[in-house]
Design an enzyme around this catalytic site. Structure first.
Site, mmCIF file in Angstrom:
data_model
loop_
_atom_site.group_PDB
_atom_site.id
_atom_site.type_symbol
_atom_site.label_atom_id
_atom_site.label_comp_id
_atom_site.label_asym_id
_atom_site.label_seq_id
_atom_site.Cartn_x
_atom_site.Cartn_y
_atom_site.Cartn_z
ATOM 1 N N ARG A 1 0.823 -1.222 0.000
ATOM 2 C CA ARG A 1 0.000 0.000 0.000
ATOM 3 C C ARG A 1 0.851 1.263 0.000
ATOM 4 N NH1 ARG A 1 -1.828 1.906 4.471
ATOM 5 N NH2 ARG A 1 -2.152 -0.106 5.473
ATOM 6 N N TYR B 1 -13.412 19.451 -15.017
ATOM 7 C CA TYR B 1 -13.916 18.080 -15.057
ATOM 8 C C TYR B 1 -15.039 17.910 -14.014
ATOM 9 C CZ TYR B 1 -13.641 12.981 -15.121
ATOM 10 O OH TYR B 1 -13.925 11.652 -15.228
ATOM 11 N N ASP C 1 -4.642 20.622 -13.581
ATOM 12 C CA ASP C 1 -4.909 19.314 -14.163
ATOM 13 C C ASP C 1 -4.509 19.421 -15.636
ATOM 14 O OD1 ASP C 1 -6.134 17.166 -15.490
ATOM 15 O OD2 ASP C 1 -7.821 17.089 -14.104
ATOM 16 N N LYS D 1 -5.875 8.439 -19.323
ATOM 17 C CA LYS D 1 -6.122 8.999 -20.656
ATOM 18 C C LYS D 1 -4.854 8.868 -21.510
ATOM 19 C CE LYS D 1 -9.961 9.945 -18.560
ATOM 20 N NZ LYS D 1 -10.224 11.208 -17.875
HETATM 21 C C1 LIG Z 1 -10.741 11.574 -16.625
HETATM 22 C C2 LIG Z 1 -10.313 12.844 -16.004
HETATM 23 C C3 LIG Z 1 -10.132 12.952 -14.617
HETATM 24 C C4 LIG Z 1 -10.407 11.799 -13.681
HETATM 25 O O1 LIG Z 1 -9.513 10.764 -13.873
HETATM 26 P P1 LIG Z 1 -9.858 9.219 -13.534
HETATM 27 O O2 LIG Z 1 -8.630 8.506 -13.950
HETATM 28 O O3 LIG Z 1 -11.080 8.870 -14.342
HETATM 29 O O4 LIG Z 1 -10.142 9.140 -12.080
HETATM 30 C C5 LIG Z 1 -9.692 14.152 -14.126
HETATM 31 N N1 LIG Z 1 -9.457 15.214 -14.917
HETATM 32 C C6 LIG Z 1 -9.637 15.151 -16.250
HETATM 33 C C7 LIG Z 1 -9.352 16.366 -17.078
HETATM 34 C C8 LIG Z 1 -10.068 13.978 -16.844
HETATM 35 O O5 LIG Z 1 -10.260 13.928 -18.174
#
Ligand SMILES: *Cc1c(COP(=O)(O)O)cnc(C)c1O
Length: 438
Positions: free
Chosen positions: A75, A128, A200, A225
């Site tokens: 963990r 998001y 982000d 992504k």
């Molecule tokens: C998909 C996404 C998230 C969340 O990520 P997860 O891996 O689905 O938890 C956060 N910010 C953006 C811009 C995203 O496209």
């Protein structure tokens, strides 16, 4: 000649070679030794042995800011995840990174490390959807004041100075309308009021922009992504420019219990090797698709910062890697209706209608049922996301095949309902497009 000092490697080289320290060389400096693997093995162990009880105790208390921590228990980390952290940290020019099992876990960790009860966070509008829900449902009841403003405009520094928040939270490109954030202006204004800055950067990846170099404190990616890119593992990362924040995040991450598994870490390290190549193709395809959609009679409007008439084209050109404007675009159908958007999505034969983005396959999504699920219609309208708005993540396929698919699906929604467009008709649309580009 072997260039062993990875500090001088460019990003593309770094991502291909990964964390050179992760492969245990029997003698220091011995790069070639019989039997040394070129790929780090996957460590599945949940616990790790140490020389004696004293050494185990020392391992348990190792500094959280070190990027070569000894392993004790799954963990708290494993060799594969640590390699991934080190590569991503070097890619973003940070002091260290924390990798977690989702983008949302990474966002939560960054927020916990920077906010305490009574603090104020200034968040840009149209982020998001789940980030907004996390702030409203979890952080607001903890006594965090949440202020939402549009920080994509030229008045963002003035808003920051007026609000005097403790934390400023933005995204490099907004979701789904791909508005561009002026990282430089925002970090400068935040420094004036002593606010920490979080961005982000999921849509841009370190290949297009490195926000820490623009003065940000933390950069987050949903590695699910582009960073993974193959649609087969979920992960998240926060990279820090400051040791103090890194330590706080690592301490929290061990308690959160959202560590990434060794296998997933391996898959993402593997995906990273081709990230720069993939981003080149995603961006080139998105630009051609944007031009195609712009001249299509069934399309009202296209949102893509690579288009010369995009209001932030100049800012995007200054901020992002030369000639790269991201792989995501959004467009509005002339018929502003959920039913038209659904007909379009159902008519696609190549592009996948899914609630994700950034994979090698082209993907479309309808914000109310994906990124903006749970966000009220009124709030969506306020953010400019109309009922005919569709988000497209350009894949790395042959762009003509993507355009052909979009053309036939758009033709399908404009012609008599239920009637499928003939291949001949779609072919002629594609030829018309190709000759308009010639
Ligand atoms: C998909 C996404 C998230 C969340 O990520 P997860 O891996 O689905 O938890 C956060 N910010 C953006 C811009 C995203 O496209």
């Amino acid at each position: 000649m072997k260039q062993s000092d990875c500090r001088y490697w460019s990003l593309d080289t770094l991502l291909v070679h990964g964390d050179a320290q992760s492969i245990q060389h029997p003698e220091p400096g011995a790069l070639h030794h019989a039997g040394t693997p070129t790929v780090q093995p996957i460590y599945t162990s949940t616990a790790y042995l140490h020389a004696d009880a004293e050494a185990l105790d020392q391992a348990c208390n190792a500094s959280l800011s070190s990027n070569a921590r000894p392993f004790v228990y799954a963990r708290q980390g494993n060799p594969n995840t640590q390699s991934l952290e080190n590569v991503l940290s070097q890619a973003e020019r940070g002091v260290g990174a924390v990798v977690l099992s989702s983008g949302m876990a990474a966002i939560q960790t960054a927020l916990i490390a920077t906010l305490s009860p009574g603090a104020k966070i200034l968040v840009t509008q149209d982020i998001y959807g789940s980030t907004l829900t996390l702030l409203h449902q979890i952080f607001a009841p903890m006594g965090i004041e949440i202020v939402i403003q549009n920080l994509c405009g030229p008045d963002a520094p003035a808003i920051i100075r007026a609000e005097r928040p403790d934390v400023v939270y933005v995204e490099t490109l907004s979701n789904p309308l791909v508005k561009v954030i002026d990282l430089e202006a925002i970090s400068a204004a935040a420094r004036e009021v002593d606010a920490l800055t979080i961005v982000d950067s999921t849509f841009t990846t370190p290949c297009l922009v490195q926000p820490l170099a623009h003065g940000f404190d933390l950069v987050i990616h949903s590695a699910t992504k582009y960073i993974c890119g193959h649609g087969d593992s979920a992960a998240g990362v926060v990279i820090s420019a400051r040791h103090s924040l890194l330590e706080r995040m690592r301490a929290y991450a061990a308690l959160l219990g959202a560590a990434l598994s060794p296998f997933e870490s391996y898959l993402i390290l593997r995906g990273l090797k081709t990230l720069p190549l993939r981003m080149d193709r995603h961006c080139a395809n998105a630009l051609r698709i944007a031009h195609f959609l712009q001249q299509h009679p069934a399309v009202e409007r296209v949102y893509y910062p690579g288009l010369a008439d995009h209001p932030q084209h100049e800012l995007a050109s200054r901020l992002l890697k030369k000639g790269h404007y991201g792989g995501i675009l959004a467009f509005e159908l002339k018929e502003q209706a959920r039913s038209a958007a659904f007909r379009f999505m159902d008519a696609l034969r190549l592009c996948l209608p899914v609630a994700t983005l950034g994979d090698v396959q082209s993907q479309v999504s309808y914000p109310p049922i994906s990124s903006h699920y749970g966000i009220s219609a009124a709030e969506r309208q306020k953010a400019g996301i109309t009922d005919g708005c569709i988000r497209l993540s350009a894949g790395i396929e042959d762009v003509d095949d993507i355009i052909y698919d979009l053309a036939q699906a758009l033709e399908g929604i404009t012609s008599t309902q239920g009637e499928e467009i003939t291949i001949d008709a779609a072919q002629s649309i594609l030829h018309a497009y190709a000759s308009s580009q010639a």
